[in-house]
Design a protein around this motif. Structure first.
Motif, PDB file in Angstrom:
ATOM      1  N   TYR B  32       0.840  -1.187   0.000  1.00 25.27           N
ATOM      2  CA  TYR B  32       0.000   0.000   0.000  1.00 25.27           C
ATOM      3  C   TYR B  32       0.882   1.246   0.000  1.00 25.27           C
ATOM      4  CZ  TYR B  32      -4.375  -2.434   0.874  1.00 25.27           C
ATOM      5  OH  TYR B  32      -5.471  -3.226   0.755  1.00 25.27           O
ATOM      6  N   TYR B  36       2.663  10.224   5.387  1.00 20.86           N
ATOM      7  CA  TYR B  36       2.670  10.735   6.755  1.00 20.86           C
ATOM      8  C   TYR B  36       3.159  12.182   6.744  1.00 20.86           C
ATOM      9  CZ  TYR B  36       1.835   6.257   9.087  1.00 20.86           C
ATOM     10  OH  TYR B  36       1.261   5.100   9.547  1.00 20.86           O
ATOM     11  N   PRO B  44       5.579  11.301  13.426  1.00 29.92           N
ATOM     12  CA  PRO B  44       4.784  11.397  12.190  1.00 29.92           C
ATOM     13  C   PRO B  44       3.309  11.130  12.462  1.00 29.92           C
ATOM     14  CG  PRO B  44       6.751  10.059  11.845  1.00 29.92           C
ATOM     15  CD  PRO B  44       6.635  10.285  13.318  1.00 29.92           C
ATOM     16  N   TYR B  87       6.188  12.456   4.182  1.00 32.50           N
ATOM     17  CA  TYR B  87       6.852  11.208   3.816  1.00 32.50           C
ATOM     18  C   TYR B  87       5.914  10.341   2.981  1.00 32.50           C
ATOM     19  CZ  TYR B  87      10.384  12.245   7.350  1.00 32.50           C
ATOM     20  OH  TYR B  87      11.391  12.830   8.082  1.00 32.50           O
ATOM     21  N   TRP B  93       3.097  -5.638   3.962  1.00 27.60           N
ATOM     22  CA  TRP B  93       2.554  -6.591   4.925  1.00 27.60           C
ATOM     23  C   TRP B  93       3.071  -7.976   4.572  1.00 27.60           C
ATOM     24  CZ3 TRP B  93      -0.018  -6.770   9.383  1.00 27.60           C
ATOM     25  CH2 TRP B  93      -0.519  -8.016   9.773  1.00 27.60           C
ATOM     26  N   TYR B  97       3.084  -5.419   9.784  1.00 27.85           N
ATOM     27  CA  TYR B  97       2.925  -4.219   8.979  1.00 27.85           C
ATOM     28  C   TYR B  97       4.146  -3.344   9.190  1.00 27.85           C
ATOM     29  CZ  TYR B  97       0.530   0.074   7.457  1.00 27.85           C
ATOM     30  OH  TYR B  97       0.162   1.215   6.834  1.00 27.85           O
ATOM     31  N   LYS B  98       4.948  -3.142   8.146  1.00 34.04           N
ATOM     32  CA  LYS B  98       6.200  -2.425   8.289  1.00 34.04           C
ATOM     33  C   LYS B  98       6.241  -1.207   7.386  1.00 34.04           C
ATOM     34  CE  LYS B  98       8.581  -6.463   8.099  1.00 34.04           C
ATOM     35  NZ  LYS B  98       9.719  -7.377   8.053  1.00 34.04           N
ATOM     36  N   LEU B  99       6.808  -0.130   7.908  1.00 33.65           N
ATOM     37  CA  LEU B  99       6.975   1.094   7.144  1.00 33.65           C
ATOM     38  C   LEU B  99       8.456   1.395   7.012  1.00 33.65           C
ATOM     39  CD1 LEU B  99       4.333   3.383   8.874  1.00 33.65           C
ATOM     40  CD2 LEU B  99       4.032   2.017   6.830  1.00 33.65           C
ATOM     41  N   ILE B 100       8.899   1.691   5.792  1.00 32.88           N
ATOM     42  CA  ILE B 100      10.264   2.129   5.565  1.00 32.88           C
ATOM     43  C   ILE B 100      10.188   3.559   5.066  1.00 32.88           C
ATOM     44  CG2 ILE B 100      12.411   1.757   4.325  1.00 32.88           C
ATOM     45  CD1 ILE B 100      11.776  -0.461   6.264  1.00 32.88           C
ATOM     46  N   PHE B 101      10.703   4.472   5.881  1.00 33.12           N
ATOM     47  CA  PHE B 101      10.635   5.894   5.559  1.00 33.12           C
ATOM     48  C   PHE B 101      11.801   6.312   4.685  1.00 33.12           C
ATOM     49  CE2 PHE B 101       7.331   7.792   8.272  1.00 33.12           C
ATOM     50  CZ  PHE B 101       7.002   6.723   9.075  1.00 33.12           C
ATOM     51  N   GLY B 102      11.508   7.175   3.692  1.00 31.81           N
ATOM     52  CA  GLY B 102      12.560   7.838   2.933  1.00 31.81           C
ATOM     53  C   GLY B 102      12.927   9.134   3.617  1.00 31.81           C
ATOM     54  N   SER B 103      13.533  10.038   2.890  1.00 29.16           N
ATOM     55  CA  SER B 103      14.003  11.301   3.470  1.00 29.16           C
ATOM     56  C   SER B 103      12.931  12.375   3.537  1.00 29.16           C
ATOM     57  CB  SER B 103      15.195  11.833   2.684  1.00 29.16           C
ATOM     58  OG  SER B 103      16.271  10.915   2.749  1.00 29.16           O
TER      59      SER B 103
END
Lengths: 116, 111
Positions: B32, B36, B44, B87, B93, B97-103
């Motif tokens: 998905y 944020y 966030p 962001y 998933w 449920y994991k989120l990988i943030f960029g800059s």
């Protein structure tokens, strides 16, 4: 509901000291996460937990440990503090979700840690 | 997990519509797209999430083309209080449920 709370808000450590960052959520969420955010950067996942007694590593787990004995609490332990661990630490939680369902993450206010 | 690319910064004026585009070329079928918002010294805050086409809520719209390799966050009629870092990230998933943030994109709204 208080949501996700973190203590302390600020802390200064000396190299080699240890400490525990506390995180508590009152939303009965199964999933909890620890992130770190270095200045001007995005967040990096340190550890996460899918429920009491179950934890797993994220992107940057070295130098940290976690435990999850209850649904509400997810403490992060720094054993031998190093200057590279100077950062802002955020705890987050999300409710139970299945495949093709989404759940937003709720973040705490953060703990600002400086290691000198 | 898919990485994202978005502009480092954007400027706008109060009352304008702001569109922030993000690319995520290697997005997976079950991923998905999530946005944020983060204010200084705060965690966030979730804005919007979508899988394909268009999603709208009370604060933003999210446009996702059919190939899902990019997405655009649209903020209608921004105000000074919308000045923040935004962001774009891909939420994956598998077993959790994991989120990988960029800059992120720093949005500055001027009077």
């Amino acid at each position: 509901n208080a949501g996700v709370t973190q203590t302390p808000k600020f802390r200064i450590l000396k190299i080699g000291q240890s400490m525990t960052l506390q995180c508590t959520q009152d939303m009965n969420h199964n999933y909890m996460y620890w992130y770190r955010q270095d200045p001007g950067m995005g967040l990096k996942l340190i550890y996460y937990s899918v429920g009491a007694g179950i934890t797993d590593k994220g992107e940057v787990p070295n130098g940290y440990n976690v435990s999850r004995s209850t649904t509400e609490d997810f403490p992060l332990r720094l054993e031998l503090a190093a200057p590279s661990q100077t950062s802002v630490y955020f705890c987050a939680s999300t409710g139970l979700a299945g495949v093709n369902l989404y759940n937003e993450q709720f973040f705490g206010p953060g703990t600002r840690l400086t290691v000198l | 997990l898919a990485k994202t690319t978005q502009p480092i910064s954007m400027d706008s004026y109060e009352g304008q519509e702001v569109n922030i585009t993000c690319s995520h070329n290697n997005i997976a079928t079950n991923d998905y797209i999530t946005w944020y918002q983060q204010f200084p010294s705060q965690g966030p805050r979730f804005i919007i999430q979508g899988y394909k086409t268009k999603v709208t809520n009370e604060v933003a719209s999210l446009f996702i083309p059919a190939d899902r390799k990019s997405s655009t966050l649209s903020l209608p009629r921004v105000s000074l209080s919308d000045t923040a870092v935004y962001y774009c990230l891909v939420a994956s998933w598998d077993s959790s449920y994991k989120l990988i943030f960029g800059s992120g994109t720093r949005l500055l709204v001027r009077p």
